[in-house]
Structure formats: structure tokens, C-alpha cells
Design a protein around this motif. Structure first.
Motif, mmCIF file in Angstrom:
data_model
loop_
_atom_site.group_PDB
_atom_site.id
_atom_site.type_symbol
_atom_site.label_atom_id
_atom_site.label_comp_id
_atom_site.label_asym_id
_atom_site.label_seq_id
_atom_site.Cartn_x
_atom_site.Cartn_y
_atom_site.Cartn_z
ATOM 1 N N ALA A 1 27.493 46.028 54.949
ATOM 2 C CA ALA A 1 25.966 46.481 55.095
ATOM 3 C C ALA A 1 25.692 47.677 53.664
ATOM 4 C CB ALA A 1 25.550 47.542 56.068
ATOM 5 N N LYS A 2 24.764 47.585 53.406
ATOM 6 C CA LYS A 2 24.409 48.682 52.046
ATOM 7 C C LYS A 2 22.953 49.258 52.296
ATOM 8 C CE LYS A 2 26.387 45.502 48.542
ATOM 9 N NZ LYS A 2 26.345 44.731 47.494
ATOM 10 N N ILE A 3 23.158 50.597 52.023
ATOM 11 C CA ILE A 3 22.007 51.560 52.086
ATOM 12 C C ILE A 3 21.734 51.861 50.846
ATOM 13 C CG2 ILE A 3 21.498 53.785 53.191
ATOM 14 C CD1 ILE A 3 22.490 51.639 55.334
ATOM 15 N N GLY B 1 17.819 54.375 53.419
ATOM 16 C CA GLY B 1 16.786 53.283 54.201
ATOM 17 C C GLY B 1 17.687 51.953 53.938
ATOM 18 N N LYS B 2 17.435 51.201 54.759
ATOM 19 C CA LYS B 2 18.170 50.061 54.628
ATOM 20 C C LYS B 2 17.712 48.911 53.540
ATOM 21 C CE LYS B 2 20.072 46.316 57.409
ATOM 22 N NZ LYS B 2 21.271 46.217 56.888
ATOM 23 N N MET B 3 18.639 48.653 52.477
ATOM 24 C CA MET B 3 18.275 47.686 51.405
ATOM 25 C C MET B 3 17.973 46.285 51.911
ATOM 26 S SD MET B 3 20.506 46.501 48.302
ATOM 27 C CE MET B 3 20.972 48.194 47.895
ATOM 28 N N ARG B 4 17.087 45.714 51.485
ATOM 29 C CA ARG B 4 16.639 44.341 52.089
ATOM 30 C C ARG B 4 16.968 43.211 50.733
ATOM 31 N NH1 ARG B 4 10.958 44.923 54.407
ATOM 32 N NH2 ARG B 4 10.543 46.033 52.278
ATOM 33 N N TYR B 5 17.346 42.203 51.333
ATOM 34 C CA TYR B 5 17.537 41.027 50.367
ATOM 35 C C TYR B 5 16.717 39.823 50.410
ATOM 36 C CZ TYR B 5 21.945 43.481 49.849
ATOM 37 O OH TYR B 5 22.966 44.602 49.612
ATOM 38 N N GLY C 1 14.125 48.957 45.237
ATOM 39 C CA GLY C 1 15.654 49.223 45.363
ATOM 40 C C GLY C 1 16.151 47.560 46.359
ATOM 41 N N ASP C 2 15.300 46.923 46.631
ATOM 42 C CA ASP C 2 15.698 45.735 47.444
ATOM 43 C C ASP C 2 16.231 44.756 46.192
ATOM 44 O OD1 ASP C 2 14.467 46.595 49.729
ATOM 45 O OD2 ASP C 2 12.694 45.109 49.718
ATOM 46 N N ILE C 3 17.079 43.767 46.622
ATOM 47 C CA ILE C 3 17.619 42.632 45.849
ATOM 48 C C ILE C 3 16.816 41.306 45.947
ATOM 49 C CG2 ILE C 3 19.857 41.605 45.203
ATOM 50 C CD1 ILE C 3 20.006 44.516 44.593
ATOM 51 N N VAL C 4 16.730 40.740 44.798
ATOM 52 C CA VAL C 4 16.076 39.551 44.813
ATOM 53 C C VAL C 4 17.067 38.423 44.198
ATOM 54 C CG1 VAL C 4 14.026 38.332 43.991
ATOM 55 C CG2 VAL C 4 13.864 40.669 44.857
ATOM 56 N N TYR C 5 17.138 37.345 44.751
ATOM 57 C CA TYR C 5 17.642 36.142 44.352
ATOM 58 C C TYR C 5 16.766 35.275 44.014
ATOM 59 C CZ TYR C 5 21.709 38.194 46.641
ATOM 60 O OH TYR C 5 22.835 39.158 47.116
ATOM 61 N N LEU C 6 16.613 34.639 42.761
ATOM 62 C CA LEU C 6 15.504 33.828 42.342
ATOM 63 C C LEU C 6 16.138 32.320 42.533
ATOM 64 C CD1 LEU C 6 13.633 34.974 39.111
ATOM 65 C CD2 LEU C 6 12.809 35.198 41.382
ATOM 66 N N TYR C 7 15.553 31.852 43.485
ATOM 67 C CA TYR C 7 16.041 30.137 43.814
ATOM 68 C C TYR C 7 14.989 29.491 42.767
ATOM 69 C CZ TYR C 7 15.894 25.618 45.710
ATOM 70 O OH TYR C 7 15.914 24.314 45.611
#
Length: 161
Positions: free
Chosen positions: A19-21, A25-29, A62-68
Motif C-alpha cells: 500500500a502506498k500513502i 492520504g491514500k494514493m490512487r491509481y 499525487g495519483d499515479i496514472v497508467y496510459l493505456y
């Protein structure tokens, strides 16, 4: 603790899962589809190291995004972090040269809207991140809009990115 561009990240295990903080706050992916027939994100990332993208969900800094990347690639090829969220217009963002259909850019050039600045963290070209492999590891549907990434799929993606 890991620091990337003044963002602080803390990683720890909870019941065997990572889990990553982010800043308390909770980081979202997220997975966001990127259509190369509309926008040349390859060149934009190469030239600037970031893309200003229209905000279409409840992203947070701060959220992480993966580009599809949609056809013809049909796989995740980019990992980025939302560096900031801001209100602007296309003319202020000024990425017209990356739009393949310039009239699409021009028709909304003065309209104010929310953007995210997606800073490139990593580029990969790995068949393990193809649509079929993602579906075999927890992706429920073809990305057609922003999708939150479930923990099983996140662990799979992070192995290959």
C-alpha cells in the motif's frame, strides 16, 4: 520514504499487500485510455516530459496514472504522476502541435476547463502489459474512460513497468 519532485511517498505492507500513502492520504491509481489518432502523446512526452490532459474524473495531485495506448498498440506504455490540477483553456495550455485534428483543438481553444498535468515517470513497451494480459490479471473491461486500478491488477502492472 521516496521523494519525486517534492512529492513524498511512503510504502509499507498491510496484510501482505503493498500500500502506498501520499502526504497522509491514500494514493490512487488510474488507467486512462490514450488515442494516438487524436493526439501525439509520444512526441508530447518526448518534447516536454509531461502532458496537460483534460480532467475527466476525481483525480488528485499525487495519483499515479497508467496510459493505456489504444489501437494499434493496445497496451499500457506510460506511467505518470499527477503533478498538478489547474483550470485553463486550450490556448493557454498551447499543445496544438500535438493534436492531429487541429480543428478539434481550435473549436475549444478559449473554453476554460480543468486539466491535470501528467508528468512522465516511465515509458515501457512490454507485451506483458497488453490488453489480453491485463484482462487475464484483473482488468474487467477495455479502458474507454478513466478506470481505478484494483490491487490485484496494480501488483501485476508494477511487475512490468
Amino acid at each position: 520514504m521516496i521523494e519525486i519532485n517534492n512529492f513524498q511517498f511512503f510504502a509499507f505492507n498491510i496484510t501482505g499487500k503493498c500500500a502506498k500513502i501520499y502526504l497522509g492520504g491514500k494514493m490512487r491509481y488510474w488507467i486512462i485510455p490514450a488515442n494516438s489518432t487524436k493526439y501525439d502523446y509520444f512526441s508530447a512526452f518526448n518534447d516536454k516530459g509531461f502532458i496537460d490532459w483534460t480532467k475527466k474524473s476525481k483525480y488528485e495531485e499525487g495519483d499515479i496514472v497508467y496510459l493505456y495506448c489504444t489501437r494499434p498498440q493496445q497496451k499500457i506504455m506510460y506511467k505518470g504522476i499527477i503533478e498538478k490540477i489547474f483550470i485553463s483553456s486550450n490556448i493557454e495550455v498551447d499543445d496544438r502541435k500535438y493534436w492531429l485534428n487541429k480543428s478539434e483543438f481550435d473549436k475549444n481553444q478559449n473554453m476554460k476547463k480543468e486539466f491535470i498535468r501528467l508528468k512522465l515517470l516511465k515509458y515501457v513497451d512490454n507485451e506483458n502489459l497488453s490488453l489480453e494480459n491485463l484482462k487475464d490479471n484483473g482488468l474487467k473491461t477495455v479502458p474507454q474512460g478513466p478506470l481505478r486500478v484494483a490491487s490485484e491488477l496494480l501488483e501485476y502492472i508494477e511487475k512490468y513497468i
